[in-house]
Design a protein around this motif. Structure first.
Motif, PDB file in Angstrom:
ATOM      1  N   ARG A 137      43.289  51.552  32.664  1.00  0.00           N
ATOM      2  CA  ARG A 137      43.128  52.558  33.731  1.00  0.00           C
ATOM      3  C   ARG A 137      44.338  52.548  34.662  1.00  0.00           C
ATOM      4  N   ARG A 138      44.775  51.359  35.048  1.00  0.00           N
ATOM      5  CA  ARG A 138      45.916  51.258  35.961  1.00  0.00           C
ATOM      6  C   ARG A 138      47.209  51.736  35.309  1.00  0.00           C
ATOM      7  N   HIS A 193      47.381  38.962  32.705  1.00  0.00           N
ATOM      8  CA  HIS A 193      46.585  39.519  33.798  1.00  0.00           C
ATOM      9  C   HIS A 193      45.146  39.027  33.683  1.00  0.00           C
ATOM     10  N   LEU A 208      50.555  47.577  36.508  1.00  0.00           N
ATOM     11  CA  LEU A 208      49.217  47.031  36.717  1.00  0.00           C
ATOM     12  C   LEU A 208      48.785  47.061  38.177  1.00  0.00           C
ATOM     13  N   GLU A 209      49.609  47.627  39.031  1.00  0.00           N
ATOM     14  CA  GLU A 209      49.264  47.733  40.447  1.00  0.00           C
ATOM     15  C   GLU A 209      48.123  48.727  40.615  1.00  0.00           C
ATOM     16  N   ASP A 210      47.206  48.445  41.517  1.00  0.00           N
ATOM     17  CA  ASP A 210      46.079  49.340  41.776  1.00  0.00           C
ATOM     18  C   ASP A 210      46.425  50.245  42.945  1.00  0.00           C
ATOM     19  N   ARG A 211      46.944  51.400  42.645  1.00  0.00           N
ATOM     20  CA  ARG A 211      47.348  52.350  43.687  1.00  0.00           C
ATOM     21  C   ARG A 211      46.165  53.129  44.259  1.00  0.00           C
ATOM     22  N   LEU A 259      42.557  41.304  34.590  1.00  0.00           N
ATOM     23  CA  LEU A 259      41.885  42.560  34.906  1.00  0.00           C
ATOM     24  C   LEU A 259      40.860  42.978  33.863  1.00  0.00           C
ATOM     25  N   GLU A 274      40.284  47.888  32.733  1.00  0.00           N
ATOM     26  CA  GLU A 274      40.922  48.084  34.044  1.00  0.00           C
ATOM     27  C   GLU A 274      42.445  48.131  33.905  1.00  0.00           C
ATOM     28  N   LYS A 322      43.722  51.883  45.685  1.00  0.00           N
ATOM     29  CA  LYS A 322      43.287  51.210  46.912  1.00  0.00           C
ATOM     30  C   LYS A 322      44.241  51.422  48.063  1.00  0.00           C
ATOM     31  N   ALA A 346      47.220  55.444  35.243  1.00  0.00           N
ATOM     32  CA  ALA A 346      47.456  55.997  36.581  1.00  0.00           C
ATOM     33  C   ALA A 346      48.905  55.855  37.025  1.00  0.00           C
ATOM     34  N   ASN A 347      49.615  54.842  36.531  1.00  0.00           N
ATOM     35  CA  ASN A 347      50.956  54.539  37.021  1.00  0.00           C
ATOM     36  C   ASN A 347      52.092  54.965  36.099  1.00  0.00           C
TER      37      ASN A 347
END
Length: 105
Positions: free
Chosen positions: A20-21, A11, A99-102, A13, A17, A104, A24-25
């Motif tokens: 963090r992702r 990645h 690693l997807e930014d949910r 990121l 970051e 957004k 969150a996921n």
């Protein structure tokens, strides 16, 4: 297949970051496991330690977050070692979702 199953996710990121992702996921992990699976998680530095109770077995996993790569390592008990290749394929398909930014969406 015996021994750990590892998958690297390159990645761009940065470690903070990516962490963090993942944080969150990771809650969505239970949606990808058989019904009744239980997931326990805790961070130790930049490694997310997972304990997964599934199909009467205990599976340990580490998600090691680095600046340019995330390494997922799953330690399969002997009873599940037969499924190692299928688990590796599933990780390669599904792990990028971590690693997807949910935020957004």
């Amino acid at each position: 297949m015996s021994g750990p199953v590892s998958v690297d996710l390159p990645h761009r990121l940065g470690a903070a970051e990516a962490r963090r992702r993942i944080a969150a996921n990771i809650g969505g992990l239970t949606d990808r496991l058989p019904s009744g699976a239980q997931v326990r998680s805790n961070w130790e530095g930049d490694t997310l330690k997972l304990g997964i109770g599934v199909l009467g077995q205990e599976v340990a996993a580490d998600i090691d977050v680095r600046e340019n790569v995330v390494r997922l390592t799953v330690m399969l008990p002997p009873a599940l070692a037969f499924f190692g290749k299928a688990i590796e394929a599933g990780l390669r398909r599904g792990a990028p979702d971590l690693l997807e930014d949910r935020a957004k969406k």
